[in-house]
Motif scaffolding. Structure first.
Motif, short mmCIF file in Angstrom:
data_model
loop_
_atom_site.label_atom_id
_atom_site.label_comp_id
_atom_site.label_asym_id
_atom_site.label_seq_id
_atom_site.Cartn_x
_atom_site.Cartn_y
_atom_site.Cartn_z
N TYR A 448 0.83 -1.21 0.00
CA TYR A 448 0.00 0.00 0.00
C TYR A 448 0.87 1.26 0.00
N ALA A 449 1.90 1.28 0.83
CA ALA A 449 2.77 2.46 0.91
C ALA A 449 3.51 2.69 -0.39
N ALA A 450 3.97 1.63 -1.03
CA ALA A 450 4.70 1.76 -2.29
C ALA A 450 3.82 2.32 -3.40
N VAL A 451 2.53 1.97 -3.34
CA VAL A 451 1.59 2.39 -4.39
C VAL A 451 1.02 3.78 -4.13
N THR A 452 0.74 4.10 -2.87
CA THR A 452 0.07 5.37 -2.54
C THR A 452 0.99 6.42 -1.97
N ARG A 453 2.13 5.99 -1.40
CA ARG A 453 3.06 6.87 -0.68
C ARG A 453 2.40 7.52 0.53
N LYS A 454 1.46 6.81 1.14
CA LYS A 454 0.75 7.34 2.30
C LYS A 454 1.26 6.72 3.59
N THR A 455 1.29 7.55 4.64
CA THR A 455 1.61 7.08 5.98
C THR A 455 0.33 6.59 6.66
N ALA A 456 0.49 6.06 7.87
CA ALA A 456 -0.68 5.59 8.62
C ALA A 456 -1.65 6.72 8.92
N ASN A 457 -1.14 7.95 9.05
CA ASN A 457 -2.01 9.09 9.31
C ASN A 457 -2.51 9.77 8.04
N GLY A 458 -2.21 9.16 6.89
CA GLY A 458 -2.74 9.69 5.64
C GLY A 458 -1.90 10.76 4.99
N GLN A 459 -0.72 11.06 5.54
CA GLN A 459 0.14 12.04 4.88
C GLN A 459 0.75 11.42 3.62
N VAL A 460 0.79 12.19 2.55
CA VAL A 460 1.38 11.72 1.29
C VAL A 460 2.73 12.40 1.10
N THR A 461 3.74 11.61 0.80
CA THR A 461 5.07 12.17 0.62
C THR A 461 5.77 11.53 -0.57
N GLY A 462 6.36 12.35 -1.40
CA GLY A 462 7.13 11.84 -2.54
C GLY A 462 6.30 11.08 -3.55
N SER A 463 5.22 11.69 -4.02
CA SER A 463 4.32 11.01 -4.96
C SER A 463 5.03 10.54 -6.22
N GLU A 464 6.11 11.22 -6.59
CA GLU A 464 6.83 10.83 -7.81
C GLU A 464 7.50 9.46 -7.66
N GLU A 465 7.57 8.96 -6.45
CA GLU A 465 8.19 7.65 -6.23
C GLU A 465 7.17 6.51 -6.18
N LYS A 466 5.90 6.81 -6.51
CA LYS A 466 4.89 5.75 -6.55
C LYS A 466 5.24 4.70 -7.59
N ILE A 467 4.84 3.46 -7.33
CA ILE A 467 4.95 2.41 -8.33
C ILE A 467 3.58 1.74 -8.50
N THR A 468 3.43 0.92 -9.52
CA THR A 468 2.15 0.26 -9.77
C THR A 468 1.94 -0.88 -8.78
N VAL A 469 0.70 -1.33 -8.68
CA VAL A 469 0.40 -2.46 -7.80
C VAL A 469 1.18 -3.69 -8.25
N TRP A 470 1.27 -3.91 -9.55
CA TRP A 470 2.01 -5.06 -10.07
C TRP A 470 3.47 -5.01 -9.61
N ASP A 471 4.10 -3.85 -9.75
CA ASP A 471 5.49 -3.73 -9.34
C ASP A 471 5.64 -3.87 -7.83
N ALA A 472 4.65 -3.39 -7.08
CA ALA A 472 4.71 -3.54 -5.62
C ALA A 472 4.56 -5.00 -5.22
N LEU A 473 3.71 -5.74 -5.93
CA LEU A 473 3.58 -7.18 -5.67
C LEU A 473 4.89 -7.90 -6.00
N LYS A 474 5.54 -7.49 -7.07
CA LYS A 474 6.82 -8.10 -7.43
C LYS A 474 7.87 -7.86 -6.35
N ALA A 475 7.79 -6.71 -5.69
CA ALA A 475 8.75 -6.39 -4.63
C ALA A 475 8.68 -7.38 -3.47
#
Length: 545
Positions: A448-475
C-alpha cells in the motif's frame, strides 16, 4: 499423463511472471507447479486422488517472501509484555501492564517487553526508569523500543547490569543522561549490549517461533530472510526442520561482528568454510550481515545533513577502512554481504566499501545488498547499479513510521525516501520488507505504501516515487526470490516453481488502492501443503493445518 496432487480452477491466477502474467488454472504435483494455463487443459491432469480446488472467482498468486525480518526475535516478542502502541497507547498504559506482570511473578525476576513507540503514544516522549520504578521497583525491567535501536531500563535493571552515572558510553552507543547527569534509563544502539538481562533458552525460542510461523502463514508469507542469525537461531531453525515443524522457508544471514547486543559469528563461519547457498529448500545460508548506522526514530541513522531543529547527524558505526576488509574476507570466502545503511552517509560507506573490494575481487555477480537503503542519492543509485547491488527496501516503514520520519526529517528530504520508482528507473532490484518486529509484518501495508506513498495518518510524501500495484507485488515475490538466486523456483507461478501459493479475498489489481490495506489471505500453501485456512481457523486456535 502423470497424476497430480492439486488443481486450482475457476479463479484469477496472478503468476507474477511478466511473460505470462495471468492464467485461469494451475496444476500442482510433488510440491511443484507442473502446469499453468486454461481450466480444460488443467482438468486433464485429474486422477482419482487429485484434489480439485474451486477458487470461486478468488485470486491465486505466489505466496509472499520477506526479504528482511527477525523471525526468532519476533517469536520471542510474542512471549513478552506487549508494549506496541495498539496495546499501550500511553506511558500510563505501559506501566499498568508492567504493574500487572510484577504482581504475577516473584521479586527479582526480570520483566521484558517490546514495542513502545514514543511517536505514536499520547505522551510523545520516551518512558524513563522512573516511570518503571514506580510500578516495579523490585523487578529488573527492560523494554525495547519498536525500532530495536533503543531500550529503557529501570533502576533495578541498571544496577544489576553494572550501569551507573560513571559508566562511559560504548563506541557506537549512548547512555542517555538528563540535564543533572542522571541516567534516564534509555540506552541507544550499542549501549543496549551493556544490559545483563537473562538469555532465552531453546524451549522459549521454539515456542515463540511456532507462534511466529502461524502468523506468517496467516499473512501469506512462506519464505523469510533472517537478518540477525546467531548460533541459537540457526540451531532453532535446524531443530524445527529435523522435527518436521519448520513451516516457513528460512534464509539466514549470519550476524557478522559483535554489535548491538548481538554476538558476531564471522570468524567461526569462515573457519568452518560455510558458503552462501549451503543448505536445502527449507533452510539455506545467504551470507554475512553488517550494520553501519541506527534508526531515524532514535536519530541515530547517519545523514550528511542534521535532523530538523538539531545539530545531530546520527551515529556511523564504522568507516570504510574498518568495515571493507571484513566484508572482503567474507566475499573472498564465498559469502554474500548484506549491510544495514539507512542514511545517505551510511549508504556512502557501504557503497565505497563494495567499490574498494571490487577493485581486486569481482562482486557484480553476487547480488550483495544494502539493507533498508532508505535515503540513497541519485549518484548512489548509479553506483549501486554499476556494482549490481540490491536494496533491501524497508518500504513498510513508510506506512508505519513515516509520520515520525516526516517530523524528524521534513517533507523535502522525505520526497526521496524509499525511492521505488527511482530504484526501478536506475535498474536497482529492491525487494520490500517490514523489518518485523520493528513494524507490523503484514506485507500489504508495505505494498500500500509503495503504491500510494501514504503514511498511517494519511500524509502523502514523494508522490513521484509511486509504483504500480504489479510492481509492488513483485517487490514481495519475484524481486525477493531474485535476492536469493531462487527466481526460477520461488515468488512465481510457472512449471518447475515450488507450489508456494496463496488464495486472496480479492484481485489486488482490480480494487481501489485504498482497499489494499484490507486484503486478506484465504489460504496459504507451502510446497502444495495447506498451512493456513481462514475458514477453518478459530479465534485463538492454531493456524497451521
Amino acid at each position: 499423463m502423470d497424476e497430480s496432487d492439486l488443481i486450482f480452477i475457476n479463479g484469477t491466477v496472478l503468476t507474477m511472471d511478466d511473460e505470462a502474467p495471468t492464467a485461469n488454472a494451475v496444476v500442482v504435483r510433488n510440491e511443484e507447479v507442473v502446469y499453468v494455463g486454461e481450466t480444460e487443459a488443467a482438468l486433464a491432469w485429474k486422477q482419482k486422488q487429485t484434489e480439485v480446488i474451486d477458487l470461486a472467482g478468488k485470486t491465486l498468486m505466489p505466496s509472499f517472501i520477506e526479504s528482511h525480518i527477525h523471525p526468532s526475535i519476533y517469536g520471542l516478542t510474542l512471549l513478552e509484555v506487549d508494549c506496541k502502541p495498539t496495546a499501550t497507547p500511553s506511558i500510563a498504559a505501559i506501566t499498568e501492564k508492567i504493574s500487572e506482570k510484577a504482581a504475577d511473578i516473584p521479586e527479582g525476576k526480570w520483566i521484558l517487553g517490546w514495542g513502545w513507540d514514543d511517536s505514536k503514544m499520547v505522551d510523545k516522549r520516551n518512558p524513563t526508569r522512573w516511570d518503571l520504578d514506580q510500578v516495579a521497583p523490585n523487578h529488573p525491567v527492560v523494554l525495547k523500543r519498536t525500532c530495536a535501536h533503543m531500550a529503557v531500563a529501570n533502576s533495578k535493571a541498571l544496577e544489576l547490569s553494572g550501569i551507573s552515572e560513571n559508566t562511559p558510553n560504548p563506541e557506537g552507543g549512548n547512555i542517555e543522561r538528563d540535564e543533572q547527569g542522571r541516567l534516564t534509563g534509555l540506552l541507544q544502539e550499542k549501549a543496549q549490549g551493556l544490559l545483563k538481562a537473562p538469555k532465552y533458552g531453546p524451549e522459549d525460542m521454539a515456542k515463540g517461533m511456532k507462534l511466529a510461523q502461524e502468523q506468517f502463514a496467516a499473512w501469506g508469507i512462506t519464505t523469510v530472510h533472517c537478518m540477525s542469525t546467531q548460533t541459537a537461531d540457526l540451531q532453532l531453525y535446524q531443530s524445527l526442520l529435523e522435527q518436521d515443524e519448520l513451516n516457513v522457508r528460512v534464509r539466514p544471514w549470519m550476524w557478522a561482528i559483535d554489535q548491538n547486543g548481538f554476538d558476531g559469528s564471522m570468524e567461526e563461519v569462515l573457519t568452518v568454510g560455510l558458503r552462501s547457498g549451503f543448505g536445502n529448500d527449507m533452510l539455506k545460508i545467504q551470507g554475512l550481515k553488517f550494520m553501519l548506522d541506527g534508526s531515524v526514530g532514535g536519530k541515530t541513522a547517519a545523514f550528511s545533513e542534521p535532523y530538523l531543529s538539531t545539530q545531530e547527524t546520527g551515529i556511523l558505526y564504522n568507516t570504510v577502512e574498518e568495515v571493507a576488509p571484513l566484508m572482503k574476507r567474507g566475499i573472498e570466502a564465498g559469502l554474500r554481504i548484506a549491510i544495514h545503511a539507512i542514511g545517505d552517509r551510511a549508504i556512502d560507506v557501504a557503497i565505497n566499501s563494495y567499490e574498494q573490494i571490487n577493485e581486486t575481487t569481482p562482486i557484480k555477480h553476487m547480488r550483495n545488498r544494502i539493507e533498508h537503503c532508505i535515503f540513497p542519492t541519485t549518484k548512489q543509485l548509479r553506483q549501486m547499479k554499476e556494482h549490481e547491488l540490491m536494496a533491501g527496501s524497508s518500504i513498510g516503514f513508510l506506512y508505519h513510521i513515516g509520520d515520525n520520519y516526516l517530523a524528524k526529517l521534513g517533507e523535502e528530504r522525505m520526497k526521496h525516501a524509499f525511492p521505488h520508482q527511482s530504484f526501478k528507473q536506475a535498474g536497482v532490484i529492491a525487494p520490500g520488507n517490514s523489518d518485523l518486529p520493528v513494524n507490523d509484518g503484514n506485507p500489504w501495508m508495505g505494498i500500500y505504501a509503495a503504491v500510494t506513498r501514504k503514511t498511517a495518518n494519511g500524509q502523502v510524501t514523494g508522490s513521484e516515487e509511486k509504483i504500480t500495484v504489479w510492481d509492488a507485488l513483485k517487490a514481495f515475490t519475484t524481486d525477493e526470490a531474485y535476492s536469493s538466486f531462487e527466481e526460477e523456483t520461488l515468488g512465481i507461478i510457472k512449471p518447475g516453481a515450488k507450489a508456494d501459493l496463496m488464495v486472496l479475498s480479492q484481485n489486488p489489481l482490480d480494487i481501489d488502492t485504498e482497499q489494499l490495506l484490507d486484503m486478506e489471505t484465504e489460504a496459504t500453501y507451502l510446497a502444495g501443503k495447506k498451512i493456513f485456512s481462514k475458514s477453518t481457523t478459530r479465534k485463538g486456535g492454531s493456524i497451521v493445518q
